[in-house]
Write an enzyme that holds these catalytic residues in place. Structure first.
Site: not given
Ligand code: GLP
Length: 257
Positions: A76, A147
């Site tokens: 990423d 998360n």
């Protein structure tokens, strides 16, 4: 990785876990080199991988492990930073790993940060094509966001998602603030390999350290497989393992008693 926890490996500390991952990578590098073939690794950035990077550098500098047959893909990248920005994940990878190894530059692949909006789609498609041309990823190393994200696949990312532009979750931006002077400077968007792209790797190794990851790791491993928690998708992969230190495993261990 269903709730039987059989894919779970708990080590004394992050260093011993990372030595184990690095030796698996080293074995594959040598095995492929002896066959005149390349090996393809996918790398995450983030604090979690720092001990693994240090061990790979050690193996190169002290044990003579050589990387000319290694091809890499990074997971990423933030969008909107200049090429070469020291806060880009590309720059982080160079500093922590690639500057210290002999992986040929043309074998290292990154998503770009400085793209015009009109160029993003083609860039992501080209990245997917490049992974396919390399023969797919042999070992993909992952961290986990608090998360439950993997790479920048935030909650809500579909299991079959591909490399694309995403908006970063609030907690992800807060966690990145230490690399940027203020929250306002943390990019709001990023490019990431998709969950589907990641799940196509032949081997997945997710690493997590410390008590702050314990609850999300427990949900990822023993909770339902759901896009609300993208790391839970690893439960559906035939060769995924989760490497933990004791504090990261604490909630799992407590609840399995
Ligand atoms: C970041 C990255 C992930 C990384 C994760 C955990 O936002 N996009 O690739 O694995 O969050 O980061 P850390 O290892 O610093 O806890």
């Amino acid at each position: 990785m269903s709730a039987d926890l059989s894919r779970l490996r708990i080590f004394e500390n992050p260093d011993s876990a990372s030595v184990c991952v690095a030796s698996e990578m080293a074995r594959l590098i040598r095995e492929r080199a002896s066959l005149g073939r390349s090996v393809v690794f996918g790398f995450a950035t983030g604090e979690t991988l720092v001990p693994l990077f240090a061990e790979l550098v050690y193996l190169h500098q002290e044990e003579g492990l050589s990387f000319p047959n290694v091809v890499t893909f990074n997971l990423d990248e933030y969008l909107g930073l200049e090429a070469g920005d020291p806060r880009s994940l590309h720059a982080v990878m160079m500093r922590n790993l690639f500057d210290h190894l002999d992986i040929p530059a043309h074998n290292r692949h990154f998503l770009h940060s400085d793209l015009r909006p009109s160029a993003i789609k083609a860039h992501c498609a080209a990245y997917e094509a490049e992974i396919a041309r390399a023969g797919g990823i042999d070992i993909q190393v992952l961290g986990i966001g608090r998360n439950g994200h993997i790479a920048f696949n935030e909650p809500g990312s579909p299991i079959d998602s591909r490399t694309r532009r995403v908006m970063l979750a609030g907690s992800t931006r807060v966690d990145a603030v230490s690399e940027f002077a203020t929250l306002a400077q943390v990019p709001i968007a990023a490019l990431t390999m998709g969950c589907g792209t990641i799940l196509e790797a032949r081997r997945l190794i997710l690493m997590a350290w410390g008590a702050k990851k314990a609850r999300i790791v427990r949900r990822a491993i023993t909770g339902p497989v759901t896009a609300k928690l993208p790391a839970s998708f690893l439960q559906s992969h035939p060769s995924a393992q989760v490497f933990l230190d004791p504090p990261a495993a604490a909630v799992l261990v407590r609840e399995s008693r």
